[in-house]
Design an enzyme around this catalytic site. Structure first.
Site, PDB file in Angstrom:
ATOM      1  N   TYR A   1     -30.796  66.829  34.060  1.00 32.54           N
ATOM      2  CA  TYR A   1     -29.665  67.463  34.698  1.00 32.54           C
ATOM      3  C   TYR A   1     -30.081  69.542  34.324  1.00 32.54           C
ATOM      4  O   TYR A   1     -30.563  70.133  34.929  1.00 32.54           O
ATOM      5  CB  TYR A   1     -28.683  67.494  33.629  1.00 32.54           C
ATOM      6  CG  TYR A   1     -27.133  69.227  34.216  1.00 32.54           C
ATOM      7  CD1 TYR A   1     -26.504  68.871  36.041  1.00 32.54           C
ATOM      8  CD2 TYR A   1     -27.281  69.787  33.268  1.00 32.54           C
ATOM      9  CE1 TYR A   1     -25.857  69.480  35.711  1.00 32.54           C
ATOM     10  CE2 TYR A   1     -26.288  70.840  33.602  1.00 32.54           C
ATOM     11  CZ  TYR A   1     -25.520  70.756  34.554  1.00 32.54           C
ATOM     12  OH  TYR A   1     -24.355  71.687  35.638  1.00 32.54           O
TER      13      TYR A   1
ATOM     14  N   VAL B   1     -26.228  68.017  50.582  1.00 33.86           N
ATOM     15  CA  VAL B   1     -27.004  68.817  50.183  1.00 33.86           C
ATOM     16  C   VAL B   1     -28.538  68.050  50.924  1.00 33.86           C
ATOM     17  O   VAL B   1     -29.360  68.548  51.217  1.00 33.86           O
ATOM     18  CB  VAL B   1     -27.132  69.855  49.431  1.00 33.86           C
ATOM     19  CG1 VAL B   1     -25.469  70.946  49.224  1.00 33.86           C
ATOM     20  CG2 VAL B   1     -26.871  69.026  48.087  1.00 33.86           C
TER      21      VAL B   1
ATOM     22  N   THR C   1     -13.889  73.088  34.970  1.00 30.87           N
ATOM     23  CA  THR C   1     -13.720  72.592  36.657  1.00 30.87           C
ATOM     24  C   THR C   1     -13.562  70.694  36.267  1.00 30.87           C
ATOM     25  O   THR C   1     -13.722  70.484  35.516  1.00 30.87           O
ATOM     26  CB  THR C   1     -15.470  72.540  37.050  1.00 30.87           C
ATOM     27  OG1 THR C   1     -16.187  72.229  35.917  1.00 30.87           O
ATOM     28  CG2 THR C   1     -15.544  74.314  36.800  1.00 30.87           C
TER      29      THR C   1
END
Length: 253
Positions: A159, A58, A194
């Site tokens: 983050y 990306v 995840t």
């Protein structure tokens, strides 16, 4: 937005939230492009769901644009873009040996924030050329932030900043793209089961889930995918950031 026969691209689609989303969109009738750096895993998933795999970074306009172009080849063009690609490296502003090197923060912000902007601009640019559907819709973009955007923990400097940026850009981008009939919404997940959490020992996983009011467990990727499907289906969801966290508010540590 009608999903049947639409082109969809899921960035970061080879695992975790992205994989569940790719599976859900394919089950709903979309022609899904699984765009991910992990090409082998993306190819495996694409075979399972009848989609197409593209290696995409990306932060790289060329490979991101290539994934958009492949998705646009669907009969109804690219109508859905979901941005799940990201990284969660942690680092304190000042560590035991002094200030953390700037590069550690830049790498996370480049992927999570600039990568989102890059994928958004290319996907939305393609959608703007679609023929409008009933109601004038031409496409839907769903971004991924995090509860860290609102209550980031110590060590989540980059983050939290990157995910806060994703949350903050949602409304101005939705306002800009309104004239093109392209909706934009962002999901801010809490603690989900995840690959980012999978390596943790059970004791650590239990500690995390105890902080979630209800249901007191990790979220399942399919629950994220279900919300994506609703955002795509509901034309009034636009310019909004939706927390998906079981009522979680993160503690400082």
């Amino acid at each position: 937005m009608q999903v049947e026969g639409a082109g969809a691209v899921v960035f970061g689609g080879a695992s975790g939230l992205g994989e569940a989303t790719a599976r859900r969109l394919a089950a709903d009738g979309a022609r899904v492009v699984v765009a991910d750096l992990a090409l082998e895993r993306a190819q495996e998933l694409a075979r399972e769901i009848g989609g197409v795999a593209v290696r995409a970074d990306v932060t790289d306009p060329a490979s991101t644009g290539a994934a958009v172009e492949v998705a646009a080849q669907a009969d109804r063009g690219l109508r859905v873009a979901v941005l799940c690609a990201g990284r969660g490296d942690g680092a304190k502003l000042v560590g035991r040996e002094g200030p953390t090197p700037l590069e550690a923060f830049a790498a996370v912000i480049e992927v999570n924030l600039l990568g989102t902007i890059n994928a958004l601009r290319l996907a939305a640019g393609e959608m703007a050329g679609n023929a409008p559907e009933a109601g004038g819709e031409r496409g839907v973009c769903v971004c991924t932030a995090s509860v860290a955007a609102f209550d980031g923990q110590i060590g989540q400097v980059a983050y939290a900043a990157s995910k806060g940026g994703v949350a903050a850009l949602t409304l101005p981008v939705a306002r800009e793209l309104a004239r093109s009939g392209v909706r934009v919404a962002t999901i801010a997940p809490g603690l989900f089961d995840t690959p980012m959490i999978a390596p943790l020992p059970q004791e650590a996983r239990d500690a995390l889930t105890s902080a979630v009011p209800f249901p007191s467990r990790l979220g399942q990727p399919q629950e994220y995918a279900s919300l994506v499907a609703h955002v795509v289906d509901n034309p009034m969801l636009n310019g909004e950031v939706i927390r998906l966290d079981g009522g979680l508010r993160m503690a400082p540590r």
